[in-house]
Design a protein around this motif. Structure first.
Motif, short mmCIF file in Angstrom:
data_model
loop_
_atom_site.label_atom_id
_atom_site.label_comp_id
_atom_site.label_asym_id
_atom_site.label_seq_id
_atom_site.Cartn_x
_atom_site.Cartn_y
_atom_site.Cartn_z
N PRO A 194 0.80 -1.23 0.00
CA PRO A 194 0.00 0.00 0.00
C PRO A 194 0.83 1.28 0.00
O PRO A 194 0.29 2.35 -0.21
N SER A 195 2.13 1.20 0.25
CA SER A 195 2.96 2.41 0.29
C SER A 195 4.41 2.01 0.47
O SER A 195 4.71 0.86 0.82
N ALA A 196 5.30 2.98 0.26
CA ALA A 196 6.71 2.74 0.57
C ALA A 196 6.85 2.50 2.07
O ALA A 196 7.61 1.63 2.51
N GLN A 197 6.12 3.26 2.85
CA GLN A 197 6.19 3.12 4.31
C GLN A 197 5.86 1.69 4.74
O GLN A 197 6.54 1.10 5.58
N ALA A 198 4.80 1.15 4.14
CA ALA A 198 4.39 -0.23 4.47
C ALA A 198 5.50 -1.20 4.07
O ALA A 198 5.77 -2.17 4.79
N GLN A 264 18.93 12.16 -1.53
CA GLN A 264 18.94 11.90 -0.09
C GLN A 264 17.84 12.72 0.59
O GLN A 264 17.69 13.92 0.31
N HIS A 265 17.11 12.07 1.46
CA HIS A 265 16.04 12.75 2.20
C HIS A 265 16.59 13.16 3.56
O HIS A 265 16.99 12.29 4.32
N PRO A 266 16.71 14.44 3.87
CA PRO A 266 16.12 15.61 3.23
C PRO A 266 17.09 16.50 2.43
O PRO A 266 16.67 17.54 1.95
N GLU A 292 17.01 0.38 -0.11
CA GLU A 292 17.20 1.54 -0.98
C GLU A 292 15.82 2.15 -1.21
O GLU A 292 14.98 1.57 -1.90
N ASP A 293 15.57 3.30 -0.60
CA ASP A 293 14.27 3.95 -0.75
C ASP A 293 14.39 4.94 -1.92
O ASP A 293 15.02 5.98 -1.81
N ASP A 294 13.74 4.57 -3.03
CA ASP A 294 13.88 5.35 -4.28
C ASP A 294 12.63 6.20 -4.48
O ASP A 294 12.13 6.33 -5.59
N GLY A 322 9.89 1.45 -3.76
CA GLY A 322 9.37 2.56 -4.55
C GLY A 322 7.92 2.83 -4.21
O GLY A 322 7.28 2.04 -3.51
N THR A 323 7.40 3.92 -4.69
CA THR A 323 6.01 4.27 -4.36
C THR A 323 5.34 4.99 -5.52
O THR A 323 6.00 5.69 -6.29
N PHE A 324 4.03 4.78 -5.65
CA PHE A 324 3.27 5.56 -6.63
C PHE A 324 2.78 6.87 -6.02
O PHE A 324 2.18 7.69 -6.71
N SER A 325 2.97 7.04 -4.71
CA SER A 325 2.35 8.21 -4.08
C SER A 325 3.05 9.51 -4.44
O SER A 325 2.48 10.58 -4.30
N LYS A 326 4.27 9.42 -4.94
CA LYS A 326 4.94 10.63 -5.42
C LYS A 326 4.78 10.76 -6.94
O LYS A 326 4.63 11.85 -7.46
N SER A 327 4.83 9.64 -7.64
CA SER A 327 4.80 9.70 -9.10
C SER A 327 3.38 9.88 -9.64
O SER A 327 3.21 10.26 -10.80
N ILE A 332 -3.38 7.43 -3.82
CA ILE A 332 -3.45 6.17 -4.59
C ILE A 332 -3.07 4.98 -3.71
O ILE A 332 -3.49 3.87 -3.94
N ARG A 333 -2.30 5.25 -2.64
CA ARG A 333 -1.93 4.24 -1.65
C ARG A 333 -1.43 2.95 -2.28
O ARG A 333 -1.96 1.86 -2.01
N SER A 334 -0.43 3.06 -3.11
CA SER A 334 0.19 1.87 -3.68
C SER A 334 1.69 2.10 -3.83
O SER A 334 2.11 3.18 -4.24
C1 LIG Z 1 11.99 9.34 1.83
C2 LIG Z 1 10.57 8.90 1.76
N1 LIG Z 1 10.31 7.59 1.66
C3 LIG Z 1 9.05 7.13 1.63
C4 LIG Z 1 7.98 7.99 1.72
C5 LIG Z 1 6.60 7.44 1.84
O1 LIG Z 1 5.98 7.11 0.69
P1 LIG Z 1 4.55 6.43 0.85
O2 LIG Z 1 3.56 7.53 0.84
O3 LIG Z 1 4.42 5.54 -0.32
O4 LIG Z 1 4.58 5.68 2.11
C6 LIG Z 1 8.19 9.34 1.82
C7 LIG Z 1 7.04 10.25 1.94
O5 LIG Z 1 7.11 11.34 2.33
C8 LIG Z 1 9.52 9.81 1.84
O6 LIG Z 1 9.75 11.12 1.95
#
Ligand SMILES: Cc1ncc(COP(=O)(O)O)c(C=O)c1O
Length: 495
Positions: A194-198, A264-266, A292-294, A322-327, A332-334
């Motif tokens: 459902p998300s990168a976080q998940a 790199q975040h942030p 690797e969080d892309d 990876g995540t669709f929530s940014k792209s 969309i929660r995927s």
């Molecule tokens: C570095 C990073 N990884 C992952 C996420 C989370 O993505 P998702 O919404 O798919 O959980 C974020 C969202 O802010 C992010 O900044």
């Protein structure tokens, strides 16, 4: 019978109500038992008598009594009138009416206590305001095309037990990721989440035991810290240099290393290939896995994007997220992860156990959206828009607050970091800006361990030029006001 009915006759049924007489009688009788107005052992009148008193049919009464017997509120012995069951209000028997008085608060876990802290990741910032980071511009998404994909996917009849991860989406995503991110995998290695976080949460839970050391960039992504800690990890912040994670000379041995090598975040910094190779070598030496969080690598503005770390790995230790929530758009929660081939089975089982399964029609719709070229076209369009917005924010901030901020313009992504002079308290600045209608996340919140910088983390992707200009002007004004008041404080101290 008279005094018994007196207790009941609060049970006044209304014939004109939107609720049926059956429902009304059931609710009232049940409430009368729960509040103790009818105590345990009390015998009810016969259904005929009740029906007469209440002016309803005997069928209605019998139905309600049968229901309350089934639920355990009433007992019936053969041929006798129903009595209120002893266990129906055990609380009452113990002198503690169930539905009266102040309920005692539930104790929550230590994990939940952390979630309550205002500066913990995902603490609500309310409705997103400019310049909230990490938001895509949902306004520019092709919602009509997406709706067509969803409609077609919803029509497909699914038979039997659907796969957790749909082959259609695995194949479409793999083609996309091989072409644009240089990953190396088989389609079955893609898990859809459902998300990168998940994904980060699940990977942490599959790999870590309590107390295992996990490295996290510091400053870094708070969501990863939260997920790793929830899995019991001992999270250690690792400082950054210009090339990202600066781990040379460290003696602690991680089980897991979390990195955001594309942007790199942030800070938005890119990890060059020599650091990637060093990282892979180190991970191999100590037997660590790498996440690797892309997350927003789709959007790259200057030069060619650097291919994913996962594609350089020959040892099967990089988990690509990876995540669709940014792209596409956040709701969309995927998202997805690529896991090593030998762990595909355990991840699928873990997905079922944790219920982290994206609905099959959603997966099929995403597959069609990618296969028909809409996804790539949307990314191309948004790359142009976001590049212009990045440039606009850099320029507007320079003009409005250049004396107070040192901007680190990122080569890609959806947000930038503006460093403040160390004498500033970025939480204070952020709070002032929130009052003025601007969201600016304090950099200090992103450190694990020592806080070595003050700054503002600002999103440009979701905000149009006017919103960017207005917010930049507010940032300039607030920083000038703060500089004036801190100058006045210093003068007072000297005097
Ligand atoms: C570095 C990073 N990884 C992952 C996420 C989370 O993505 P998702 O919404 O798919 O959980 C974020 C969202 O802010 C992010 O900044």
């Amino acid at each position: 019978m008279g005094e018994l009915l007196a207790g009941l006759i609060d049970v006044e049924l209304q014939s004109g109500s939107t609720e049926t007489l059956t429902r009304q009688l059931y609710d009232r009788l049940r409430a009368t038992i729960l509040t103790g107005a009818l105590p345990p052992g009390h015998r009810l009148p016969s259904s005929r008598e009740l029906a007469r008193q209440l002016g309803v049919s005997r069928n209605t009464v019998s139905f309600v009594v049968d229901q309350l017997v089934m639920e355990g509120y009433l007992d019936v012995a053969q041929g006798r009138r129903p009595t209120v069951a002893a266990a129906a209000n055990a609380g009452l028997a113990a002198g503690r009416p169930i539905s009266r008085g102040e309920p005692r608060a539930l104790r929550t876990s230590r994990w939940a206590e952390r979630l309550r802290k205002a500066d913990w990741p995902f603490a609500s910032e309310g409705r997103p305001k400019p310049l909230a980071p990490a938001h895509a511009d949902a306004r520019a998404f092709p919602h009509d095309i997406w709706a067509r994909c969803l409609r077609r996917a919803a029509r497909h009849a699914l038979t039997g037990m659907a796969a957790v991860n749909r082959a259609s989406l695995q194949a479409a995503l793999l083609r996309h990721l091989v072409e644009h991110r240089g990953v190396r995998a088989e389609a079955r290695q893609i898990i859809v989440m459902p998300s990168a976080q998940a994904s980060i949460e699940l990977i942490a839970r599959v790999l870590l035991n309590a107390g295992d050391i996990a490295w996290l960039e510091s400053p870094g992504y708070g969501g990863a810290r939260a997920a790793l800690e929830a899995a019991g990890a001992a999270v250690r912040g690792v400082a950054l240099d210009r090339s990202g994670l600066a781990f040379k000379g460290r003696r602690d041995q991680p089980r897991l290393i979390f990195v955001t090598p594309s942007h790199q975040h942030p800070t938005g910094r890119l990890m060059p290939v020599h650091r990637r190779q060093e990282l892979l070598t180190l991970a191999d030496e100590v037997g660590a896995a790498i996440i690797e969080d892309d997350y927003d690598s789709e959007f790259h503005y200057d030069g060619r994007p650097v291919a994913a770390l996962q594609g350089l790995d020959d040892t099967g230790r990089v988990f690509y997220v990876g995540t669709f929530s940014k792209s596409t758009f956040a709701d969309i929660r995927s998202g997805y992860a690529i896991v090593p081939p030998n762990l595909v089975d355990v991840f699928e089982t873990a997905q079922r156990h944790s219920g982290q399964i994206v609905p099959a029609p959603m997966q099929d719709a995403l597959a069609e959206f990618i296969d028909d070229g809409h996804f790539a076209a949307h990314i191309r369009k948004m790359t142009r828009i976001y590049r212009a917005r990045r440039d606009r924010l850099v320029q507007a901030l320079g003009a409005a607050a250049g004396d107070h901020l040192r901007i680190e313009p990122p080569a890609g992504g959806m947000q930038l970091l503006a460093h403040l002079d160390p004498h500033h308290d970025d939480r204070d600045v952020s709070a002032r800006l929130a009052e003025a209608g601007v969201t600016a996340r304090p950099l200090s919140r992103h450190f694990t361990g020592a806080i070595t910088g003050q700054g503002l983390f600002l999103g440009f992707a979701a905000w149009n030029e006017q919103e960017i200009d207005t917010a930049a002007a507010v940032i300039g004004r607030v920083l000038r006001e703060l500089a004036v008041s801190s100058g006045a404080r210093k003068r007072r101290r000297k005097a």
